[in-house]
Design a protein around this motif. Structure first.
Motif, PDB file in Angstrom:
ATOM      1  N   ALA A  52       0.838  -1.207   0.000  1.00 50.10           N
ATOM      2  CA  ALA A  52       0.000   0.000   0.000  1.00 50.10           C
ATOM      3  C   ALA A  52       0.868   1.251   0.000  1.00 50.10           C
ATOM      4  N   LEU A  53       1.898   1.217   0.852  1.00 50.38           N
ATOM      5  CA  LEU A  53       2.805   2.359   0.926  1.00 50.38           C
ATOM      6  C   LEU A  53       3.527   2.584  -0.394  1.00 50.38           C
ATOM      7  N   GLU A  54       3.896   1.444  -1.000  1.00 52.72           N
ATOM      8  CA  GLU A  54       4.593   1.506  -2.278  1.00 52.72           C
ATOM      9  C   GLU A  54       3.725   2.209  -3.316  1.00 52.72           C
ATOM     10  N   ALA A  55       2.448   1.803  -3.352  1.00 53.11           N
ATOM     11  CA  ALA A  55       1.519   2.426  -4.305  1.00 53.11           C
ATOM     12  C   ALA A  55       1.381   3.918  -4.017  1.00 53.11           C
ATOM     13  N   GLU A  56       1.315   4.244  -2.714  1.00 54.19           N
ATOM     14  CA  GLU A  56       1.175   5.642  -2.312  1.00 54.19           C
ATOM     15  C   GLU A  56       2.389   6.465  -2.767  1.00 54.19           C
ATOM     16  N   LEU A  57       3.551   5.857  -2.601  1.00 55.90           N
ATOM     17  CA  LEU A  57       4.782   6.538  -2.995  1.00 55.90           C
ATOM     18  C   LEU A  57       4.849   6.780  -4.491  1.00 55.90           C
ATOM     19  N   VAL A  58       4.402   5.776  -5.253  1.00 58.12           N
ATOM     20  CA  VAL A  58       4.402   5.931  -6.709  1.00 58.12           C
ATOM     21  C   VAL A  58       3.483   7.084  -7.097  1.00 58.12           C
ATOM     22  N   LEU A  59       2.306   7.119  -6.448  1.00 54.97           N
ATOM     23  CA  LEU A  59       1.358   8.216  -6.720  1.00 54.97           C
ATOM     24  C   LEU A  59       1.973   9.564  -6.377  1.00 54.97           C
ATOM     25  N   ALA A  60       2.615   9.604  -5.205  1.00 56.50           N
ATOM     26  CA  ALA A  60       3.200  10.868  -4.751  1.00 56.50           C
ATOM     27  C   ALA A  60       4.300  11.328  -5.694  1.00 56.50           C
ATOM     28  N   THR A  61       5.113  10.362  -6.144  1.00 59.86           N
ATOM     29  CA  THR A  61       6.194  10.706  -7.067  1.00 59.86           C
ATOM     30  C   THR A  61       5.638  11.261  -8.365  1.00 59.86           C
ATOM     31  N   GLU A  62       4.583  10.613  -8.835  1.00 58.85           N
ATOM     32  CA  GLU A  62       3.946  11.068 -10.068  1.00 58.85           C
ATOM     33  C   GLU A  62       3.394  12.479  -9.898  1.00 58.85           C
ATOM     34  N   GLU A  63       2.762  12.692  -8.732  1.00 61.34           N
ATOM     35  CA  GLU A  63       2.198  14.008  -8.446  1.00 61.34           C
ATOM     36  C   GLU A  63       3.306  15.068  -8.403  1.00 61.34           C
ATOM     37  N   ASN A  64       4.397  14.683  -7.791  1.00 64.96           N
ATOM     38  CA  ASN A  64       5.544  15.591  -7.700  1.00 64.96           C
ATOM     39  C   ASN A  64       6.063  15.950  -9.081  1.00 64.96           C
ATOM     40  N   ARG A  65       6.121  14.951  -9.949  1.00 59.26           N
ATOM     41  CA  ARG A  65       6.599  15.178 -11.310  1.00 59.26           C
ATOM     42  C   ARG A  65       5.678  16.173 -12.025  1.00 59.26           C
ATOM     43  N   LYS A  66       4.351  15.980 -11.858  1.00 61.72           N
ATOM     44  CA  LYS A  66       3.383  16.875 -12.510  1.00 61.72           C
ATOM     45  C   LYS A  66       3.521  18.294 -11.981  1.00 61.72           C
ATOM     46  N   LEU A  67       3.687  18.395 -10.657  1.00 60.25           N
ATOM     47  CA  LEU A  67       3.846  19.729 -10.056  1.00 60.25           C
ATOM     48  C   LEU A  67       5.082  20.425 -10.606  1.00 60.25           C
ATOM     49  N   ASN A  68       6.150  19.652 -10.776  1.00 56.23           N
ATOM     50  CA  ASN A  68       7.373  20.207 -11.346  1.00 56.23           C
ATOM     51  C   ASN A  68       7.130  20.737 -12.746  1.00 56.23           C
TER      52      ASN A  68
END
Length: 280
Positions: A52-68
């Motif tokens: 679950a955490l792994e999935a959350e991290l992937v989502l967060a990373t993706e979100e971070n990329r979009k924000l960038n």
DNA sequence: CGCCTTTGACCAGCGC
DNA sequence: GCGCTGGTCAAAGGCG
């Protein structure tokens, strides 16, 4: 604020909102590494939690990329608009030269101040007087609207030498000189924002020629924005001045500490960091 | 007594 | 040249 100051190496905060607070190539790789050590001890329940955490991290990373991406696009479009504005300001007016397209009754220097706090090096249309204009920057400070004192506590000692009601703002503008050192050329103007009277807008002109020795007990200010002079930002040495960087860092720290999204991201990052300790 | 704020007068820049 | 506006000066009064 041009992209130039955002790009300044000393100002690169390496923000990673939504991801771990340490450099990782891939969150999956980290979790794989960590899970190697504890693999035999972890239960199926823990493995599910890790997934679950792994999935959350992937989502967060993706979100971070979009924000960038959004940030990069915003900076690029700002630079383009700023470039256009500067070109417009340097272009001689087709109908008779010196007249600019200002609203009626608006003085040129006023208009420039209101828009960009433009100072010098903008071309031959400027008079010689403008070339020796001191560095100008603004500080927005939240204060009690009922407090009419117009005092911005910034650690320096100021002497008020005048007050005026200006045309475009019903709130009076106060004029201060630095009285910390008699020879200090710094001046500041303080006026409540016309839009939000809870915000004091302090406009500083010049640089202190003495050390800041804030008196004990002097309350710290709460800057909400510290907008450096856009036009003098053209010269990097000025941008790199200690005072500018200090105010910028204070501003950024304050903004981040007040940002709920940042707090949430920080909490996520910390809990992500601590979770393996608890499971292990 | 010294430092500060207040406030009206004055000055200079700018647009018309 | 005149009027408007922002910025500054300086006298008067207050406060610690």
């Amino acid at each position: 604020m041009g992209s130039s100051w955002l790009d300044h190496p000393s100002l690169n905060l390496d923000l990673n909102v939504g991801s771990l607070p340490f450099p990782v190539d891939s969150p999956k790789a980290v979790l794989a590494m960590e899970s190697k050590h504890v693999d035999k001890k972890v239960s199926i329940k823990d493995k599910k939690a890790i997934k679950a955490l792994e999935a959350e991290l992937v989502l967060a990373t993706e979100e971070n990329r979009k924000l960038n991406e959004v940030l990069t696009a915003t900076i690029a479009s700002y630079s383009a608009v700023r470039k256009q504005l500067i070109e417009l300001m340097n272009t001689p007016h087709p109908e008779g030269g010196s007249r600019s397209n200002l609203p009626p009754g608006k003085r040129r220097s006023e208009s420039l101040d209101a828009n960009m706090e433009t100072t010098s090096s903008e071309g031959s249309c400027k008079r010689a007087r403008d070339d020796c204009k001191p560095k100008v920057w603004k500080l927005h400070v939240r204060s009690d609207p009922s407090d009419t004192s117009l005092v911005v506590r910034d650690g320096y000692q100021w002497r008020k030498y005048g007050q005026k009601v200006t045309r475009d703002n019903p709130c009076p503008r106060a004029y201060f000189r630095c009285s910390f050192a008699p020879s200090c050329p710094v001046k500041k103007k303080v006026q409540r924002s016309a839009e939000d009277t809870s915000i004091l807008v302090a406009t500083y002109a010049g640089e202190h020629n003495h050390d800041l020795r804030s008196r004990p007990g002097a309350p710290s200010l709460r800057p909400i924005t510290a907008a450096p002079d856009l036009n003098s930002s053209g010269s990097q040495p000025e941008m790199a001045s200690l005072g500018f960087q200090r105010s910028l860092v204070e501003h950024m720290a304050f903004s981040l500490s007040e940002d709920p999204a940042f707090k949430a991201a920080l909490a996520t990052a910390i809990s992500g960091k601590m979770l393996p300790l608890r499971t292990g």
